[in-house]
Design an enzyme around this catalytic site. Structure first.
Site, PDB file in Angstrom:
ATOM      1  N   ASP A  15      18.693 -40.238  28.458  1.00  0.00           N
ATOM      2  CA  ASP A  15      19.075 -41.558  27.968  1.00  0.00           C
ATOM      3  C   ASP A  15      20.372 -41.993  28.656  1.00  0.00           C
ATOM      4  O   ASP A  15      21.429 -41.422  28.412  1.00  0.00           O
ATOM      5  CB  ASP A  15      19.279 -41.485  26.451  1.00  0.00           C
ATOM      6  CG  ASP A  15      19.271 -42.841  25.779  1.00  0.00           C
ATOM      7  OD1 ASP A  15      19.353 -43.858  26.483  1.00  0.00           O
ATOM      8  OD2 ASP A  15      19.204 -42.890  24.538  1.00  0.00           O
ATOM      9  N   ASP A  16      20.285 -42.972  29.551  1.00  0.00           N
ATOM     10  CA  ASP A  16      21.446 -43.501  30.275  1.00  0.00           C
ATOM     11  C   ASP A  16      21.998 -42.508  31.294  1.00  0.00           C
ATOM     12  O   ASP A  16      23.206 -42.517  31.576  1.00  0.00           O
ATOM     13  CB  ASP A  16      22.580 -43.904  29.327  1.00  0.00           C
ATOM     14  CG  ASP A  16      22.239 -45.066  28.418  1.00  0.00           C
ATOM     15  OD1 ASP A  16      21.112 -45.589  28.516  1.00  0.00           O
ATOM     16  OD2 ASP A  16      23.089 -45.447  27.595  1.00  0.00           O
ATOM     17  N   CYS A  55      17.155 -49.377  27.440  1.00  0.00           N
ATOM     18  CA  CYS A  55      16.313 -48.294  26.916  1.00  0.00           C
ATOM     19  C   CYS A  55      14.962 -48.695  26.342  1.00  0.00           C
ATOM     20  O   CYS A  55      13.919 -48.304  26.865  1.00  0.00           O
ATOM     21  CB  CYS A  55      17.103 -47.495  25.899  1.00  0.00           C
ATOM     22  SG  CYS A  55      18.078 -48.492  24.773  1.00  0.00           S
ATOM     23  N   HIS A 114      12.481 -45.340  19.357  1.00  0.00           N
ATOM     24  CA  HIS A 114      13.067 -46.639  19.691  1.00  0.00           C
ATOM     25  C   HIS A 114      12.025 -47.718  20.014  1.00  0.00           C
ATOM     26  O   HIS A 114      12.251 -48.586  20.852  1.00  0.00           O
ATOM     27  CB  HIS A 114      14.050 -46.492  20.859  1.00  0.00           C
ATOM     28  CG  HIS A 114      15.110 -47.570  20.850  1.00  0.00           C
ATOM     29  ND1 HIS A 114      16.026 -47.721  21.875  1.00  0.00           N
ATOM     30  CD2 HIS A 114      15.405 -48.549  19.953  1.00  0.00           C
ATOM     31  CE1 HIS A 114      16.826 -48.740  21.618  1.00  0.00           C
ATOM     32  NE2 HIS A 114      16.474 -49.261  20.446  1.00  0.00           N
ATOM     33  N   ASP A 264      15.750 -43.306  31.282  1.00  0.00           N
ATOM     34  CA  ASP A 264      15.192 -44.592  30.871  1.00  0.00           C
ATOM     35  C   ASP A 264      15.824 -45.766  31.606  1.00  0.00           C
ATOM     36  O   ASP A 264      15.264 -46.863  31.638  1.00  0.00           O
ATOM     37  CB  ASP A 264      15.309 -44.784  29.354  1.00  0.00           C
ATOM     38  CG  ASP A 264      16.740 -44.700  28.837  1.00  0.00           C
ATOM     39  OD1 ASP A 264      17.655 -44.342  29.612  1.00  0.00           O
ATOM     40  OD2 ASP A 264      16.951 -44.987  27.646  1.00  0.00           O
ATOM     41  N   ASN A 265      16.995 -45.576  32.176  1.00  0.00           N
ATOM     42  CA  ASN A 265      17.678 -46.617  32.959  1.00  0.00           C
ATOM     43  C   ASN A 265      18.865 -45.966  33.638  1.00  0.00           C
ATOM     44  O   ASN A 265      19.100 -44.754  33.500  1.00  0.00           O
ATOM     45  CB  ASN A 265      18.133 -47.793  32.067  1.00  0.00           C
ATOM     46  CG  ASN A 265      18.825 -47.378  30.796  1.00  0.00           C
ATOM     47  OD1 ASN A 265      18.273 -47.517  29.696  1.00  0.00           O
ATOM     48  ND2 ASN A 265      20.035 -46.838  30.910  1.00  0.00           N
TER      49      ASN A 265
END
Length: 449
Positions: A15-16, A55, A114, A264-265
């Protein structure tokens, strides 16, 4: 393909995580030995993109294999807060786990969902047999309380019921995933395990920061964090992945398990994205290009993979590996890249599209050309030779610039329109404080910035 011939699939999502936050991609301030070893054992991608610079939008694309802009919830960047309550992934939509379950797989999600809250939405409603983790976008690593706008005292669930756990959340997820893998030893059915960490997403808490976590009133603490602290979070993520990979080895399941690791990004704040510019929430390369690894020892040799890919490719690719295909009524916007990974087809040019509400961003990558718009500023880059997106070629190649701008307009007509509102939660707190076009790109500073 029989069930015994079908590979297990372990899909690990960070995540990130920024482009250069792993040793094999250029990290120098901390070590990621387990993920570096995974890279040496399989394919290391050099041109892998996320479907969005934030996300939940990317997660819509991952689970459906389609551009997120086909679904109302996918327009949110991200789903968060009271003004997005009631939005989520429709249970009737075919998903990667539901299609694999139909093909004979047992399916589980451990970690971050999410994509909407029960009872209308949830992992169990969208193809997973088992769920343990957090439903929203962020939780404190120790108290497991959610971020601003979430309406539960803590966001930790087993199935559709809240549960209590103690410990650092990255470690908790590793415990659950390791137990799941060990419990699969000898099973006659293949498994699909989605292991979606919240690391290295804020709050800025390493494994030794439990006292800090109990003092936080806002999970995004502007006065918190450092490069050293960020390194602790990433190193804990690496160690957690190492534990799950070791469980595959110990149970004899490693060779015939597809392991995918990606983000995710792009990264933010403390992340390293060199040589790219930009970060999470921006359609610059640093907000979109993500570290990506794949290991399938039974069929894919170790190599550096130059094929341009996007998150939506995983659904058709993993289904093909399992002997399946996307639902005919919901064709994938992604591409099955398995022939390229196995060496049966060469890497080839792709045309990929993005849009992002904040700052009216648009982007197209067509071959090596990239069209980018941020607010009223428009650019044309050759990202093969200008990875930092510094040299604006729009005036030197006006034909290419005009063609890509028109392509984006025509592509955009096929999707749900962007809503008039630009929610502030669509930006990271750092960017909320300064809505900017990076100085290196802007011809002029936009008014009000």
């Amino acid at each position: 393909m029989t069930q015994r011939e079908q590979p297990n699939i372990l899909f690990i999502l960070a995540d990130d995580l920024g482009w250069a936050d792993l040793g094999v991609y250029g990290a120098t301030d901390f070590a990621t030995p387990h993920l570096d070893r995974l890279a040496a054992q399989g394919a290391r991608f050099t041109q892998a993109y996320a479907n969005s610079a934030v996300c939940s939008a990317t997660r819509f694309a991952l689970i459906t294999g389609r551009y997120q802009y086909r679904l109302r919830g996918g327009l949110e960047e991200p789903i968060a807060g009271s003004n997005t309550q009631g939005l989520g992934l429709p249970p009737e939509h075919p998903t990667l786990p539901s299609l694999l379950r139909d093909a004979g797989y047992d399916t589980a999600l451990i970690g971050k969902w999410h994509l909407g809250h029960p009872p209308a939405y949830g992992p169990l409603q969208s193809g997973y047999d088992r769920f343990f983790g957090n439903l929203g976008g962020v939780v404190d690593y120790f108290t497991h309380k959610p971020g601003v706008g979430e309406h539960v005292p803590r966001d930790l669930w087993e199935g559709d019921l809240p549960v209590e756990r103690t410990g650092y959340y990255t470690h908790v997820l590793a415990d659950e995933a390791e137990a799941y893998v060990r419990g699969r030893q000898g099973s006659q059915r293949p498994f699909f395990l989605s292991l979606h960490f919240t690391a290295p997403h804020w709050p800025w808490e390493g494994p030794g920061d439990e006292a800090v976590s109990r003092e936080l009133k806002d999970l995004f603490h502007y006065d918190g964090g450092s490069l050293r602290k960020y390194g602790e979070i990433v190193e804990a993520l690496d160690a957690a992945v190492g534990r799950v990979l070791a469980a595959l080895d110990a149970t004899g399941q490693a060779d015939d398990t597809i392991v995918v690791f990606t983000s995710d990004n792009g990264g933010e704040r403390f992340s390293k994205t060199w040589p790219f510019t930009g970060q999470k929430t921006e359609l610059l390369e640093g907000g979109l290009r993500v570290p990506t690894l794949l290991r399938w020892s039974a069929r894919i040799r170790p190599h550096v993979q130059t094929q341009v890919t996007i998150t939506a490719d995983w659904l058709p690719t993993l289904l093909a590996a399992a002997g399946g295909a996307p639902h005919p009524g919901y064709p994938s916007d992604g591409e099955n890249i398995l022939p390229v990974l196995e060496g049966h087809a060469p890497a080839h040019p792709r045309t990929l599209y993005w849009r992002y509400k904040a700052q009216s961003q648009r982007a197209v990558r067509d071959g090596d050309w990239k069209y980018l718009q941020i607010n009223d500023n428009e650019f044309l880059f050759d990202v093969a030779v200008d990875a930092r997106e510094r040299a604006n070629l729009r005036d030197r190649h006006p034909d290419v610039f005009t063609r890509l701008r028109l392509q984006w307009e025509q592509w955009n007509e096929g999707f749900l329109p962007i809503t008039d509102e630009v929610f502030t939660h669509g930006l990271t707190p750092d960017v909320q404080a300064d809505r900017y076009v990076p100085h290196s790109l802007a011809r002029k500073r936009p008014s009000g910035a």
